[in-house]
Design a protein around this motif. Sequence first.
Motif, PDB file in Angstrom:
ATOM      1  N   VAL A   1      24.751 -60.895  31.464  1.00 35.32           N
ATOM      2  CA  VAL A   1      23.403 -61.459  31.369  1.00 35.32           C
ATOM      3  C   VAL A   1      23.268 -62.647  32.334  1.00 35.32           C
ATOM      4  O   VAL A   1      22.235 -62.802  32.992  1.00 35.32           O
ATOM      5  N   MET A   2      24.302 -63.475  32.433  1.00 41.85           N
ATOM      6  CA  MET A   2      24.251 -64.617  33.361  1.00 41.85           C
ATOM      7  C   MET A   2      24.104 -64.138  34.798  1.00 41.85           C
ATOM      8  O   MET A   2      23.295 -64.680  35.569  1.00 41.85           O
ATOM      9  N   PHE A   3      24.870 -63.132  35.206  1.00 41.49           N
ATOM     10  CA  PHE A   3      24.749 -62.582  36.553  1.00 41.49           C
ATOM     11  C   PHE A   3      23.325 -62.094  36.812  1.00 41.49           C
ATOM     12  O   PHE A   3      22.741 -62.355  37.872  1.00 41.49           O
ATOM     13  N   CYS A   4      22.767 -61.374  35.842  1.00 46.78           N
ATOM     14  CA  CYS A   4      21.428 -60.799  36.022  1.00 46.78           C
ATOM     15  C   CYS A   4      20.357 -61.881  36.082  1.00 46.78           C
ATOM     16  O   CYS A   4      19.426 -61.814  36.899  1.00 46.78           O
ATOM     17  N   ILE A   5      20.461 -62.906  35.228  1.00 44.97           N
ATOM     18  CA  ILE A   5      19.479 -63.994  35.237  1.00 44.97           C
ATOM     19  C   ILE A   5      19.529 -64.733  36.569  1.00 44.97           C
ATOM     20  O   ILE A   5      18.486 -65.055  37.162  1.00 44.97           O
ATOM     21  N   VAL A   6      20.736 -65.009  37.063  1.00 42.59           N
ATOM     22  CA  VAL A   6      20.875 -65.696  38.355  1.00 42.59           C
ATOM     23  C   VAL A   6      20.282 -64.842  39.468  1.00 42.59           C
ATOM     24  O   VAL A   6      19.611 -65.351  40.377  1.00 42.59           O
TER      25      VAL A   6
ATOM     26  N   ILE B   1      17.840 -62.791  39.240  1.00 40.24           N
ATOM     27  CA  ILE B   1      16.378 -62.836  39.129  1.00 40.24           C
ATOM     28  C   ILE B   1      15.840 -64.178  39.617  1.00 40.24           C
ATOM     29  O   ILE B   1      14.851 -64.240  40.355  1.00 40.24           O
ATOM     30  N   LEU B   2      16.484 -65.272  39.222  1.00 43.06           N
ATOM     31  CA  LEU B   2      15.958 -66.605  39.515  1.00 43.06           C
ATOM     32  C   LEU B   2      16.304 -67.112  40.906  1.00 43.06           C
ATOM     33  O   LEU B   2      15.741 -68.114  41.359  1.00 43.06           O
ATOM     34  N   SER B   3      17.239 -66.466  41.598  1.00 42.88           N
ATOM     35  CA  SER B   3      17.714 -67.004  42.875  1.00 42.88           C
ATOM     36  C   SER B   3      16.599 -67.134  43.902  1.00 42.88           C
ATOM     37  O   SER B   3      16.523 -68.133  44.625  1.00 42.88           O
ATOM     38  N   ARG B   4      15.710 -66.155  43.987  1.00 42.56           N
ATOM     39  CA  ARG B   4      14.618 -66.240  44.958  1.00 42.56           C
ATOM     40  C   ARG B   4      13.706 -67.423  44.640  1.00 42.56           C
ATOM     41  O   ARG B   4      13.271 -68.144  45.540  1.00 42.56           O
ATOM     42  N   GLN B   5      13.420 -67.623  43.351  1.00 42.63           N
ATOM     43  CA  GLN B   5      12.543 -68.719  42.960  1.00 42.63           C
ATOM     44  C   GLN B   5      13.178 -70.069  43.261  1.00 42.63           C
ATOM     45  O   GLN B   5      12.551 -70.965  43.844  1.00 42.63           O
TER      46      GLN B   5
ATOM     47  N   GLU C   1       5.930 -60.812  39.172  1.00 46.48           N
ATOM     48  CA  GLU C   1       6.180 -59.818  40.214  1.00 46.48           C
ATOM     49  C   GLU C   1       7.411 -58.978  39.882  1.00 46.48           C
ATOM     50  O   GLU C   1       7.413 -57.750  40.049  1.00 46.48           O
ATOM     51  N   VAL C   2       8.465 -59.643  39.390  1.00 40.52           N
ATOM     52  CA  VAL C   2       9.680 -58.928  38.997  1.00 40.52           C
ATOM     53  C   VAL C   2       9.396 -57.979  37.841  1.00 40.52           C
ATOM     54  O   VAL C   2       9.855 -56.821  37.832  1.00 40.52           O
ATOM     55  N   THR C   3       8.621 -58.446  36.872  1.00 40.08           N
ATOM     56  CA  THR C   3       8.302 -57.611  35.711  1.00 40.08           C
ATOM     57  C   THR C   3       7.494 -56.390  36.115  1.00 40.08           C
ATOM     58  O   THR C   3       7.776 -55.260  35.682  1.00 40.08           O
TER      59      THR C   3
ATOM     60  N   LEU D   1      17.170 -53.822  38.599  1.00 44.05           N
ATOM     61  CA  LEU D   1      18.416 -53.657  37.846  1.00 44.05           C
ATOM     62  C   LEU D   1      18.748 -54.928  37.073  1.00 44.05           C
ATOM     63  O   LEU D   1      19.225 -54.874  35.935  1.00 44.05           O
ATOM     64  N   ALA D   2      18.495 -56.080  37.691  1.00 47.30           N
ATOM     65  CA  ALA D   2      18.759 -57.348  37.016  1.00 47.30           C
ATOM     66  C   ALA D   2      17.847 -57.526  35.802  1.00 47.30           C
ATOM     67  O   ALA D   2      18.279 -58.026  34.754  1.00 47.30           O
ATOM     68  N   PHE D   3      16.587 -57.122  35.942  1.00 44.31           N
ATOM     69  CA  PHE D   3      15.625 -57.225  34.845  1.00 44.31           C
ATOM     70  C   PHE D   3      16.098 -56.414  33.640  1.00 44.31           C
ATOM     71  O   PHE D   3      16.188 -56.933  32.521  1.00 44.31           O
ATOM     72  N   TRP D   4      16.418 -55.154  33.879  1.00 40.04           N
ATOM     73  CA  TRP D   4      16.856 -54.302  32.783  1.00 40.04           C
ATOM     74  C   TRP D   4      18.262 -54.665  32.325  1.00 40.04           C
ATOM     75  O   TRP D   4      18.602 -54.496  31.141  1.00 40.04           O
ATOM     76  N   GLY D   5      19.080 -55.198  33.230  1.00 37.94           N
ATOM     77  CA  GLY D   5      20.402 -55.669  32.837  1.00 37.94           C
ATOM     78  C   GLY D   5      20.319 -56.857  31.898  1.00 37.94           C
ATOM     79  O   GLY D   5      21.098 -56.961  30.941  1.00 37.94           O
TER      80      GLY D   5
END
Length: 661
Positions: A180-185, A187-191, A361-363, A384-388
């Motif tokens: 979950v930490m990998f996926c959240i990072v 997702i948030l990295s671009r922001q 946008e990700v959603t 993949l990160a969203f669903w992960g």
Amino acid sequence: MAEKQGHTIRLRAIIVGVVFAMIICLLTPVNNIYHQATPLGGGHFPLAPFFIFFLLALIITLLNRFLQSRMLLGGYELIVIWVQMVIGSGIAYTGFARTFLINLTAPVHFATVGNMWEDKLLPLLPRQLIPEEGAIRILYKGIEGGRDMDWRQLFYQIPWEAWLTPMLLWSIFILLSFLVMFCIVNILSRQWIHNERINFPLLKVPEMIGAAVNDKTLGSLLLDRFLLAGLSIPLFLHLLNGAAFYFPSVPNITTLVLAGGYFPDYGLFSGFQKLRIYFYPAFIGFAFLASRQISFSFWFFYLAGCLLYGILNVLGFIIPVSELGVTFGPTLSRPEEMQMIGAYGVFFFFLVWLARHHLMEVTRASLFLKKRIPSGTEWFDVRLAFWGTLGGMAALVFWYMQMGVNIISAILMVSFFFMIMIVATRIICQGGLAYFTLTAAPLDGIIALFGPKLFAGVSGVLAGMSQKTLFVDLRESLMPSLVHGRKVHHGNNPALLLFAGLVITVIFSLAASFIAMMMLCYRYGMRALNQEWATGSTVAVYENIFRLVTTPPDTGTWVLGFAFFGALLMLMLVIAYHRFIWWPIHPIGYLTAYSSAMRILWLSFFIGWVCNVLCMRYGGIRFFKKFQLFFVGLIIGDFLMGGGWAIVGLFTDIGYKVLPD
């Protein structure tokens, strides 16, 4: 520094990073726990990774000069290796291994007739999550004759079969949390990296050295007169104090002043009774490299928090500690500190609001309502990160339910765990906090808002136990290192190789750290090792769990009042910060006001802030660029001396500590 683009990271760099991360994991328990030397890991800019990174930079530079051939490792490859080592060092100590074995075995080993754990607590704990009693007894006592065995013989004497089922189940929990930490990072990295362009003070020195290696200017960088001037201060300080540590006849320079005795017991300044003044050159360097607004906010809110105690005292408000009820915060000691519950919540929603367009946008892309987002600052497709993220959190809820936790408690725990983790990650990465601790734990927020009844029975046991495993001792937590890794990887390729390198590093570091701690404990016995903090903090968790599941007291009205006050103040801070360009205070400073980290670092941030302000006001940008190398020298000097004394500590019964533990 200009943003790097298009650097290719070769497989050899990933392999070197994994190897060094595992070596750090294997050596950390012996160095940190047995020898009590300067921690090889510790914080989010740990000693051993930087020491090795710096030596590699020197070796690569010398080889390139004499051999005149293609560099074995490029400068940016060295930074990638550094990130992998940081991840390994965190897992090897407070980020996982330091308290993990004690956390699993404390309910059995420390159960007595007096504390009634055996009658009230153990029946609620799923037995498959802890090893059998015989293996626990030997863990604390040590294998008979284990000290005389070589490490290979000892390995075969450890009762591994007793740990097989608990480790399998806990590995599922830990790996799902890391997923979950990998996926959240991702997702948030671009922001955070591209849209907000937040500052990363802890990356500046490695990036500066890596760029110098690539440009073949490392020699001129290290021989700069400003850098050498900064380097000389920790060099002199720790040579003298280290010699005094081993030879008491040598004079030393005091780096800690207990200033609390200069303040009265009652009155306006009574909150400063525990004031301490620490002198750490490296942290002064980090404070200078952080933005002035953030450096100012850290020390300002710490002193303001101390002053609040005195103001309440003068106004006649004597609030009993019993108002807190049952709490799990690592440094939470007074109801006034529950401001952080409300403040963390508001700041989390502020981060979500800042990222609202990106998250929407990700959603939409993940629900196939629009085309996929072009890859740029991510390791892999954000869909993949969203669903992960959703799948990983759902799997964690299912894991809790299989262990007997009710679904409402499980959902709240998982949600609050990652909410607090995201906020703490932002504080560490943007603020340049190499050393950070939470004030209140995620469970404190849930109990304050929803009451203690949700955690009756097995829910309370699993909540406190799992929180202690990954989500409360955040001095070396994984998620900030992943954000730093994503920033370092940005612009480099191939992205999937870099991502795979981090995944492999995490898995191998977990295995190496667990084996190293098991070997150390079964050789000497947990009781013979100097583990006061790890043991004391873990036993305190189970004492609170016992109260929570037997006679949970209701949370006092003062706690809710301070939580509301914290939320209101944070709301005002984020509005002012977002709306007014001239606003001098950053909200994340408030979030650290009662952190034990700020008790150590407040003076460093004050000195760094003052130097930064004076440098810009009277020297301008040109002088600032030159003078910052003085503070880079402070950082390099402190960590080189820490590494040197750590090596000495491996050959002595006790070691001189350069950095805080």
